[in-house]
Design an enzyme around this catalytic site. Structure first.
Site, PDB file in Angstrom:
ATOM      1  N   HIS A  77       0.867  -1.197   0.000  1.00  0.00           N
ATOM      2  CA  HIS A  77       0.000   0.000   0.000  1.00  0.00           C
ATOM      3  C   HIS A  77       0.894   1.235   0.000  1.00  0.00           C
ATOM      4  O   HIS A  77       1.488   1.573   1.014  1.00  0.00           O
ATOM      5  CB  HIS A  77      -0.907   0.004   1.245  1.00  0.00           C
TER       6      HIS A  77
ATOM      7  N   HIS B 286       1.539   5.373  -1.656  1.00  0.00           N
ATOM      8  CA  HIS B 286       1.163   6.551  -2.445  1.00  0.00           C
ATOM      9  C   HIS B 286       2.428   7.137  -3.050  1.00  0.00           C
ATOM     10  O   HIS B 286       3.312   7.598  -2.324  1.00  0.00           O
ATOM     11  CB  HIS B 286       0.475   7.596  -1.558  1.00  0.00           C
TER      12      HIS B 286
ATOM     13  N   LYS C  65      -9.358  -0.183  -5.906  1.00  0.00           N
ATOM     14  CA  LYS C  65      -9.380   0.399  -4.566  1.00  0.00           C
ATOM     15  C   LYS C  65     -10.682   1.146  -4.325  1.00  0.00           C
ATOM     16  O   LYS C  65     -11.090   1.985  -5.137  1.00  0.00           O
ATOM     17  CB  LYS C  65      -8.202   1.383  -4.436  1.00  0.00           C
TER      18      LYS C  65
ATOM     19  N   HIS D 260     -10.612   1.032   1.673  1.00  0.00           N
ATOM     20  CA  HIS D 260     -10.391   2.021   2.734  1.00  0.00           C
ATOM     21  C   HIS D 260     -11.601   1.874   3.657  1.00  0.00           C
ATOM     22  O   HIS D 260     -12.697   2.322   3.328  1.00  0.00           O
ATOM     23  CB  HIS D 260     -10.296   3.443   2.166  1.00  0.00           C
TER      24      HIS D 260
ATOM     25  N   HIS E  72      -4.738  -0.715   5.690  1.00  0.00           N
ATOM     26  CA  HIS E  72      -4.264   0.021   6.869  1.00  0.00           C
ATOM     27  C   HIS E  72      -5.178  -0.144   8.090  1.00  0.00           C
ATOM     28  O   HIS E  72      -5.812   0.799   8.558  1.00  0.00           O
ATOM     29  CB  HIS E  72      -4.005   1.507   6.575  1.00  0.00           C
TER      30      HIS E  72
ATOM     31  N   ASP F  17       1.502   2.550   3.534  1.00  0.00           N
ATOM     32  CA  ASP F  17       0.621   3.713   3.393  1.00  0.00           C
ATOM     33  C   ASP F  17       1.437   5.007   3.426  1.00  0.00           C
ATOM     34  O   ASP F  17       0.965   6.046   3.885  1.00  0.00           O
ATOM     35  CB  ASP F  17      -0.482   3.741   4.460  1.00  0.00           C
TER      36      ASP F  17
HETATM   37  C1  NCD Z   1      -3.549   9.072   2.107  1.00  0.00           C
HETATM   38  C2  NCD Z   1      -3.075  10.132   1.121  1.00  0.00           C
HETATM   39  O1  NCD Z   1      -2.532  11.149   1.544  1.00  0.00           O
HETATM   40  O2  NCD Z   1      -3.213   9.910  -0.091  1.00  0.00           O
HETATM   41  N1  NCD Z   1      -3.605   9.656   3.418  1.00  0.00           N
HETATM   42  C3  NCD Z   1      -3.577   8.988   4.599  1.00  0.00           C
HETATM   43  O3  NCD Z   1      -3.738   9.623   5.624  1.00  0.00           O
HETATM   44  N2  NCD Z   1      -3.364   7.684   4.665  1.00  0.00           N
HETATM   45  C4  NCD Z   1      -4.855   8.508   1.679  1.00  0.00           C
HETATM   46  C5  NCD Z   1      -5.266   7.265   2.413  1.00  0.00           C
HETATM   47  O4  NCD Z   1      -4.670   6.197   2.253  1.00  0.00           O
HETATM   48  O5  NCD Z   1      -6.221   7.338   3.195  1.00  0.00           O
HETATM   49 ZN    ZN Z   2      -3.282   5.030   1.676  1.00  0.00          ZN
END
Ligand code: NCD
Ligand code: ZN
Length: 351
Positions: A16, A18, A102, A139, A177, A250
């Site tokens: 996971h 970003h 997702k 999520h 998460h 995450d």
């Molecule tokens: C994530 C993001 O910033 O893209 N933020 C987070 O707090 N985890 C989005 C997500 O996974 O919820």
């Molecule tokens: Zn995330």
């Protein structure tokens, strides 16, 4: 002086992540490729990665930004909308252009406005995914304004997840998460079609860490860190070796200016420190023999992928290792997650 201990494990994957795009992606990508062979890349760009064609474009943007000589496999995901077409999802999966879809409940988190309001509208897509064996990444928070933010995961299980599971018994679901003992208990009550990712930061911080002695914007993420007993349940789950739990950092970079603000955004950037922190959590729990299940084996097994043939050696130092604290980009600084605990583990050779 005694010699440092070391531990060699199959190269970890991040289930996971970003990565963002453009300049931000170029700044954070090398931190991931240093420590992970593959990553599930989240699709919550603005605009989001919705279709197969979007995923193909985003994949080429990432591979074009890879540092020379680096082997890294981004595993692409599609962002579920109420207009997502089952045929496009099937084509993306069968061609290997996307490995999962997702779900962002609309309004739940960063860039979730295009997400799903009414879960039943996506049932035709879920039917196709169940048939082809494509994982559905969730999520797991309700967005009902009447539900307290600390209860949103537990309520999601009752209101959304249990009905989806009942309707699609063979759909592969990853509860992303996890932050609560309710989530852990739910996953443990399921069969092998349900799994969950756990982040390094939710293994380390509880809500006191975020709120006592001054608000810590760099500890704010969604789902938000909960009470200590929930953190302890997550440690139990992660260190148990149970095949249903695996590492998803995450890691979610935001510029400090966006986090240190009157309305600071959610997301913790942690890939630079993730493996040392996770190894330390496992050592503290006397569970280092289960580390590779969590970082390198359970995820590929769930996704029907081979365990990495590459390896990583983690080094256990005599003294706590200094952790990197920030990444500078042309547009500003990104703070790296500070676990505020002694971490003796560091990443050594990757072969
Ligand atoms: C994530 C993001 O910033 O893209 N933020 C987070 O707090 N985890 C989005 C997500 O996974 O919820
Ligand atoms: Zn995330």
């Amino acid at each position: 002086m005694t010699t440092a201990r070391s531990l060699t494990i199959p190269l970890p994957d991040d289930w996971h992540l970003h990565l963002r795009s453009g300049e931000m992606m170029r700044a954070v990508l090398p931190w991931t490729t240093r420590h992970f062979g593959r990553a599930i890349v989240m699709p919550n760009l603005d605009p989001p990665v919705v279709t197969r064609a979007d995923a193909v474009r985003y994949h080429s943007e990432i591979t074009a930004a890879l540092p020379d000589g680096v082997t890294f496999q981004p595993l692409m995901t599609l962002y579920m909308t109420e207009r997502t077409e089952p045929g496009d999802v099937r084509a993306a999966f069968e061609a290997g252009d996307a490995v999962a879809v997702k779900l962002y409940p609309a309004g739940a988190t960063t860039n979730s406005a295009a997400g799903v309001h009414d879960i039943e509208t996506i049932y035709p897509v879920l039917e196709t995914m169940e048939e082809i064996g494509m994982p559905f990444l969730v999520h797991g928070e309700v967005v009902d304004p009447d539900v307290d933010i600390f209860d949103r995961e537990a309520v999601f299980i009752e209101k959304k997840l249990i009905p989806i599971r009942a309707r699609f018994p063979a759909l592969k679901i990853v509860f992303e998460h996890l932050t609560t003992s309710d989530g852990v208990e739910y996953v443990l009550s399921c069969d092998a079609y349900t799994a969950a990712t756990i982040t390094p930061h939710h293994l380390v911080i509880n809500r006191n860490a975020m709120l006592v002695g001054g608000i810590k914007p760099h500890y704010y993420c969604l789902p938000v860190a909960k009470r200590e007993r929930h953190r302890l349940a997550l440690i139990e789950a992660a260190t148990s070796g149970d095949a249903r739990f695996f590492l998803g950092t995450d890691s979610a970079p935001h510029l400090d200016s966006a986090k240190e603000s009157a309305c600071g955004c959610a997301g913790i950037f942690n890939v630079a420190n993730a493996l040392g922190i996770v190894a330390q959590v496992f050592e503290n729990k006397n569970a280092l023999d289960h580390l590779e299940a969590f970082t390198s084996r359970n995820g590929p097994a769930f996704y029907d992928l081979p365990v990495s043939e590459r390896s990583m050696t983690l080094i256990r130092h005599e003294l706590p290792v200094p952790l990197p604290d920030k990444v500078d980009t042309a547009r500003g600084r990104i703070t790296i997650f500070d676990p505020k605990m002694d971490v003796y583990w560091d990443v050594g050779d990757v072969d």
